[in-house]
Design a protein around this motif. Structure first.
Motif, PDB file in Angstrom:
ATOM      1  N   LEU A  10       0.825  -1.209   0.000  1.00 39.49           N
ATOM      2  CA  LEU A  10       0.000   0.000   0.000  1.00 39.49           C
ATOM      3  C   LEU A  10       0.859   1.258   0.000  1.00 39.49           C
ATOM      4  O   LEU A  10       0.472   2.281  -0.564  1.00 39.49           O
ATOM      5  CB  LEU A  10      -0.940  -0.005   1.209  1.00 39.49           C
ATOM      6  N   LEU A  11       2.040   1.161   0.630  1.00 34.90           N
ATOM      7  CA  LEU A  11       2.935   2.313   0.662  1.00 34.90           C
ATOM      8  C   LEU A  11       3.536   2.603  -0.712  1.00 34.90           C
ATOM      9  O   LEU A  11       4.000   3.722  -0.969  1.00 34.90           O
ATOM     10  CB  LEU A  11       4.054   2.065   1.678  1.00 34.90           C
ATOM     11  N   LEU A  12       3.509   1.621  -1.602  1.00 30.05           N
ATOM     12  CA  LEU A  12       4.016   1.841  -2.953  1.00 30.05           C
ATOM     13  C   LEU A  12       3.246   2.939  -3.672  1.00 30.05           C
ATOM     14  O   LEU A  12       3.820   3.673  -4.482  1.00 30.05           O
ATOM     15  CB  LEU A  12       3.924   0.548  -3.765  1.00 30.05           C
ATOM     16  N   ILE A  13       1.944   3.025  -3.386  1.00 27.92           N
ATOM     17  CA  ILE A  13       1.099   3.961  -4.136  1.00 27.92           C
ATOM     18  C   ILE A  13       1.535   5.405  -3.931  1.00 27.92           C
ATOM     19  O   ILE A  13       1.837   6.105  -4.907  1.00 27.92           O
ATOM     20  CB  ILE A  13      -0.376   3.751  -3.774  1.00 27.92           C
ATOM     21  N   PRO A  14       1.590   5.912  -2.672  1.00 26.83           N
ATOM     22  CA  PRO A  14       2.028   7.319  -2.523  1.00 26.83           C
ATOM     23  C   PRO A  14       3.473   7.534  -2.944  1.00 26.83           C
ATOM     24  O   PRO A  14       3.810   8.607  -3.461  1.00 26.83           O
ATOM     25  CB  PRO A  14       1.828   7.595  -1.030  1.00 26.83           C
ATOM     26  N   THR A  15       4.334   6.539  -2.735  1.00 27.14           N
ATOM     27  CA  THR A  15       5.732   6.688  -3.156  1.00 27.14           C
ATOM     28  C   THR A  15       5.826   6.801  -4.666  1.00 27.14           C
ATOM     29  O   THR A  15       6.544   7.665  -5.196  1.00 27.14           O
ATOM     30  CB  THR A  15       6.563   5.491  -2.666  1.00 27.14           C
ATOM     31  N   PHE A  16       5.114   5.950  -5.376  1.00 26.01           N
ATOM     32  CA  PHE A  16       5.123   5.992  -6.834  1.00 26.01           C
ATOM     33  C   PHE A  16       4.552   7.306  -7.344  1.00 26.01           C
ATOM     34  O   PHE A  16       5.092   7.912  -8.268  1.00 26.01           O
ATOM     35  CB  PHE A  16       4.319   4.809  -7.382  1.00 26.01           C
ATOM     36  N   LEU A  17       3.465   7.757  -6.730  1.00 25.23           N
ATOM     37  CA  LEU A  17       2.863   9.027  -7.149  1.00 25.23           C
ATOM     38  C   LEU A  17       3.819  10.192  -6.915  1.00 25.23           C
ATOM     39  O   LEU A  17       3.912  11.106  -7.740  1.00 25.23           O
ATOM     40  CB  LEU A  17       1.553   9.256  -6.390  1.00 25.23           C
ATOM     41  N   GLY A  18       4.529  10.159  -5.792  1.00 24.79           N
ATOM     42  CA  GLY A  18       5.474  11.238  -5.508  1.00 24.79           C
ATOM     43  C   GLY A  18       6.616  11.288  -6.508  1.00 24.79           C
ATOM     44  O   GLY A  18       6.990  12.364  -6.991  1.00 24.79           O
ATOM     45  N   ILE A  19       7.170  10.124  -6.846  1.00 22.72           N
ATOM     46  CA  ILE A  19       8.289  10.069  -7.803  1.00 22.72           C
ATOM     47  C   ILE A  19       7.852  10.587  -9.169  1.00 22.72           C
ATOM     48  O   ILE A  19       8.507  11.446  -9.774  1.00 22.72           O
ATOM     49  CB  ILE A  19       8.823   8.627  -7.917  1.00 22.72           C
ATOM     50  N   THR A  20       6.748  10.047  -9.664  1.00 24.11           N
ATOM     51  CA  THR A  20       6.311  10.416 -11.008  1.00 24.11           C
ATOM     52  C   THR A  20       5.837  11.868 -11.071  1.00 24.11           C
ATOM     53  O   THR A  20       6.050  12.538 -12.089  1.00 24.11           O
ATOM     54  CB  THR A  20       5.189   9.484 -11.472  1.00 24.11           C
ATOM     55  N   LEU A  21       5.208  12.368 -10.010  1.00 24.39           N
ATOM     56  CA  LEU A  21       4.732  13.753 -10.016  1.00 24.39           C
ATOM     57  C   LEU A  21       5.895  14.730 -10.078  1.00 24.39           C
ATOM     58  O   LEU A  21       5.855  15.727 -10.822  1.00 24.39           O
ATOM     59  CB  LEU A  21       3.872  14.024  -8.788  1.00 24.39           C
ATOM     60  N   VAL A  22       6.946  14.463  -9.293  1.00 26.40           N
ATOM     61  CA  VAL A  22       8.104  15.367  -9.276  1.00 26.40           C
ATOM     62  C   VAL A  22       8.757  15.419 -10.655  1.00 26.40           C
ATOM     63  O   VAL A  22       9.043  16.495 -11.196  1.00 26.40           O
ATOM     64  CB  VAL A  22       9.118  14.922  -8.205  1.00 26.40           C
ATOM     65  N   VAL A  23       8.998  14.249 -11.254  1.00 23.72           N
ATOM     66  CA  VAL A  23       9.654  14.217 -12.568  1.00 23.72           C
ATOM     67  C   VAL A  23       8.739  14.813 -13.631  1.00 23.72           C
ATOM     68  O   VAL A  23       9.210  15.528 -14.535  1.00 23.72           O
ATOM     69  CB  VAL A  23      10.048  12.778 -12.931  1.00 23.72           C
ATOM     70  N   PHE A  24       7.440  14.550 -13.552  1.00 22.77           N
ATOM     71  CA  PHE A  24       6.509  15.114 -14.518  1.00 22.77           C
ATOM     72  C   PHE A  24       6.518  16.642 -14.457  1.00 22.77           C
ATOM     73  O   PHE A  24       6.496  17.316 -15.499  1.00 22.77           O
ATOM     74  CB  PHE A  24       5.095  14.591 -14.240  1.00 22.77           C
ATOM     75  N   ALA A  25       6.556  17.182 -13.231  1.00 22.20           N
ATOM     76  CA  ALA A  25       6.598  18.640 -13.099  1.00 22.20           C
ATOM     77  C   ALA A  25       7.906  19.211 -13.641  1.00 22.20           C
ATOM     78  O   ALA A  25       7.913  20.274 -14.272  1.00 22.20           O
ATOM     79  CB  ALA A  25       6.420  19.022 -11.630  1.00 22.20           C
ATOM     80  N   ILE A  26       9.021  18.484 -13.428  1.00 24.43           N
ATOM     81  CA  ILE A  26      10.308  18.968 -13.935  1.00 24.43           C
ATOM     82  C   ILE A  26      10.294  19.036 -15.456  1.00 24.43           C
ATOM     83  O   ILE A  26      10.814  19.992 -16.051  1.00 24.43           O
ATOM     84  CB  ILE A  26      11.446  18.053 -13.431  1.00 24.43           C
TER      85      ILE A  26
END
Length: 339
Positions: A10-26
């Motif tokens: 379950l912890l994978l979900i917020p971690t994955f969202l955080g990684i992809t969101l940061v790179v997407f914004a960059i």
């Protein structure tokens, strides 16, 4: 244990969202982009057919806005990220802005190359590092230990791409023993039989494999040696020897298993070996794998490919961390996940 791993999943979900969101914004805020790249290519193409410069853009402002809308670059970052995430849930990684092909097709095409190097590096590193680490621990402070440590520390200190450049310069360019690059030779598909193709493959892959494995090889070897030496000096090993157990059996039955615990924490990497391609190594050796694809995607601002590779690799890395915990629990009976 089941509840522990369920929480980790379950912890994978917020971690994955955080990684992809940061790179997407960059990718949205860095200079340049697919539209700018297309404008530059159009201007360069038009200059070849025109001797006079009009000082204007090749495309009108309305056409540029249509291109931005087509690639979703006209939306705010949050809305665009939710659109990308919605497609990802449907297993749609988007379309490359450079190749105009589905991102998944590009990844799938280069997957076997990266899988070959990843699996080969993983197997070779463990097959060599564990026995060598054991031997170095048993022969600590010997001449063999000192000489081998010199090479191991040199391999650890040098970046993999530097090792790759050195191998390519000496053994391929100067001595001519190996080809200058590529995954297989130009005549590979014309060869008949299993062994001729296998020899052709490994003739091209040997130097990149050395560059791939040199860093992990050094870390695993020293980790194995230090862990075994620590266990050999532990009270339970000395007690077993004092009670009459031969030293060799004390090593194999007691010290060795506990010494494998730090090594087991690396086993989770096996799930991500398919994407173990190094950007710079694949560029140096001109290997058409995921590493080279990702490097070219970053250079060419092919953001769908960048995000597609990031999504797959980050998910596998997170799953690999959970697999490492499982491996440690299997090797170390003291580990419990009841809390």
């Amino acid at each position: 244990m089941g509840q522990y791993f369920l929480r980790r999943l379950l912890l994978l979900i917020p971690t994955f969202l955080g990684i992809t969101l940061v790179v997407f914004a960059i990718t949205r805020f860095v200079p340049g982009g697919p539209v700018e790249r297309m404008l530059m290519e159009s201007q360069m193409a038009s200059s070849e057919f025109s001797q006079s410069s009009r000082g204007g853009q090749v495309l009108s402002a309305d056409q540029i806005e249509e291109l931005k809308a087509f690639y979703g670059l006209d939306k705010p970052v949050g809305e665009a990220y939710l659109d990308w995430l919605g497609k990802l849930v449907r297993l749609d990684l988007g379309e490359s802005t450079r190749y105009y092909l589905p991102v998944w097709e590009l990844i799938k095409e280069r997957l076997p190359v990266s899988a070959f190097f990843g699996i080969s590096t993983f197997i070779l590193s463990y097959l060599v590092s564990i026995p060598l680490g054991i031997l170095k621990a048993l022969k600590h402070n010997s001449r063999f230990d000192s000489i081998s440590s010199m090479f191991i520390y040199a391999g650890y200190a040098l970046p993999a791409y530097v090792v790759g450049i050195f191998l390519l310069t000496v053994f391929a360019f100067q001595l001519g023993w190996f080809p200058m690059g590529g995954f297989v030779g130009d005549d590979f598909y014309y060869l008949e039989g299993f062994w001729p193709k296998t020899l052709n493959l490994f003739h091209h892959a040997l130097l990149p494999l050395i560059a791939y494995a040199i860093g992990d090889f050094a870390v695993l070897t020293m980790t194995m040696k230090n862990s075994l030496m620590e266990n050999l000096s532990a009270d339970y090993v000395r007690t077993a020897v004092a009670k009459g157990l031969p030293f060799r059996k004390a090593v194999t039955r007691h010290a060795l298993r506990n010494s494998l615990i730090p090594i087991a924490s690396h086993f989770g990497n096996v799930i991500s070996v398919f994407f173990a391609g190094s950007f710079l190594i694949e560029v140096i050796f001109n290997i058409d794998g995921l590493g080279l694809l990702g490097y070219e995607a970053v250079v060419e601002r092919d953001y769908p490919v960048v995000m597609g590779i990031l999504a797959v690799t980050s998910l596998l890395m997170l799953l690999g961390n959970i697999l490492s915990d499982i491996c440690v629990a299997l090797v170390d009976p003291r580990v419990r996940f009841d809390g």
